[in-house]
Write an enzyme that holds these catalytic residues in place. Structure first.
Site, mmCIF file in Angstrom:
data_model
loop_
_atom_site.group_PDB
_atom_site.id
_atom_site.type_symbol
_atom_site.label_atom_id
_atom_site.label_comp_id
_atom_site.label_asym_id
_atom_site.label_seq_id
_atom_site.Cartn_x
_atom_site.Cartn_y
_atom_site.Cartn_z
ATOM 1 N N GLU A 109 43.508 34.842 25.758
ATOM 2 C CA GLU A 109 42.300 34.339 26.395
ATOM 3 C C GLU A 109 42.444 34.347 27.921
ATOM 4 O O GLU A 109 41.514 34.695 28.641
ATOM 5 C CB GLU A 109 41.976 32.945 25.864
ATOM 6 C CG GLU A 109 41.599 32.932 24.392
ATOM 7 C CD GLU A 109 42.774 33.158 23.420
ATOM 8 O OE1 GLU A 109 42.498 33.538 22.271
ATOM 9 O OE2 GLU A 109 43.943 32.956 23.804
ATOM 10 N N HIS A 150 47.296 24.942 44.137
ATOM 11 C CA HIS A 150 47.979 26.063 44.789
ATOM 12 C C HIS A 150 47.289 27.397 44.571
ATOM 13 O O HIS A 150 47.418 28.286 45.419
ATOM 14 C CB HIS A 150 49.412 26.184 44.271
ATOM 15 C CG HIS A 150 50.295 25.085 44.744
ATOM 16 N ND1 HIS A 150 51.657 25.120 44.576
ATOM 17 C CD2 HIS A 150 50.034 23.910 45.372
ATOM 18 C CE1 HIS A 150 52.196 24.013 45.083
ATOM 19 N NE2 HIS A 150 51.220 23.267 45.567
#
Length: 162
Positions: free
Chosen positions: A76, A103
């Site tokens: 996925e 991040h």
């Protein structure tokens, strides 16, 4: 926040629970399928549609994120990352969910429905949604390099091999 969700048969029960959870939390949830259980369904189109909807919404200035599920979450995530502008991260704990946003400015997360309880998955998703991108220069620079490669096939001055 608009949240786009997609799964395959392995994550169908998770997605039904999460649609209710996220709607109750005030989010606009869009379900990209499947609509019913089919042990032989194919996840790529569901996940690609969810990721594309996130990218499209964000391009229009609509706050949006995506969540995709499968047995492991790996396929996925790969499918979602085929969409230009999607940054899908596989998450397996609170920290990876937060760092995906902090991040990497991930706009889609993938979770293995056979790897986690629905309570854990819900906590990962809630943490992902709540965490903002840090906007630190080093992280923004790296994300820009990924976008440059995605659109040009190169990262100027970084020695990409062709």
């Amino acid at each position: 926040m608009r949240i786009h969700i997609a799964t395959d048969h392995a994550g169908l029960d998770f997605s039904r629970f999460l649609i209710e959870h996220l709607t109750n939390a005030g989010h606009d949830v869009v379900d990209h399928g499947p609509a019913e259980y089919d042990a032989l369904d194919d996840y790529p189109a569901f996940c690609i549609n969810a990721a594309q909807a996130v990218v499209d919404d964000q391009a229009e200035g609509i706050p949006a994120l995506g969540v995709v599920f499968g047995g492991s979450g790996n396929g996925e995530q790969i499918a979602a990352n085929k969409v230009q502008g999607a940054r899908a991260a596989l998450v397996w704990n609170i920290s990876t969910a937060q760092l995906a946003r902090q991040h990497n400015d991930a706009n889609v997360i993938s979770i293995g429905a056979r790897q986690h309880t629905v309570e854990d998955a819900t906590a990962f998703i809630d943490a992902f949604i709540a965490e903002p991108f840090s906007n630190e220069e080093r992280h923004a620079r790296r994300i820009a390099q990924l976008a440059e490669y995605e659109t040009t096939g190169d990262i100027a001055g970084k020695g990409i091999r062709h």
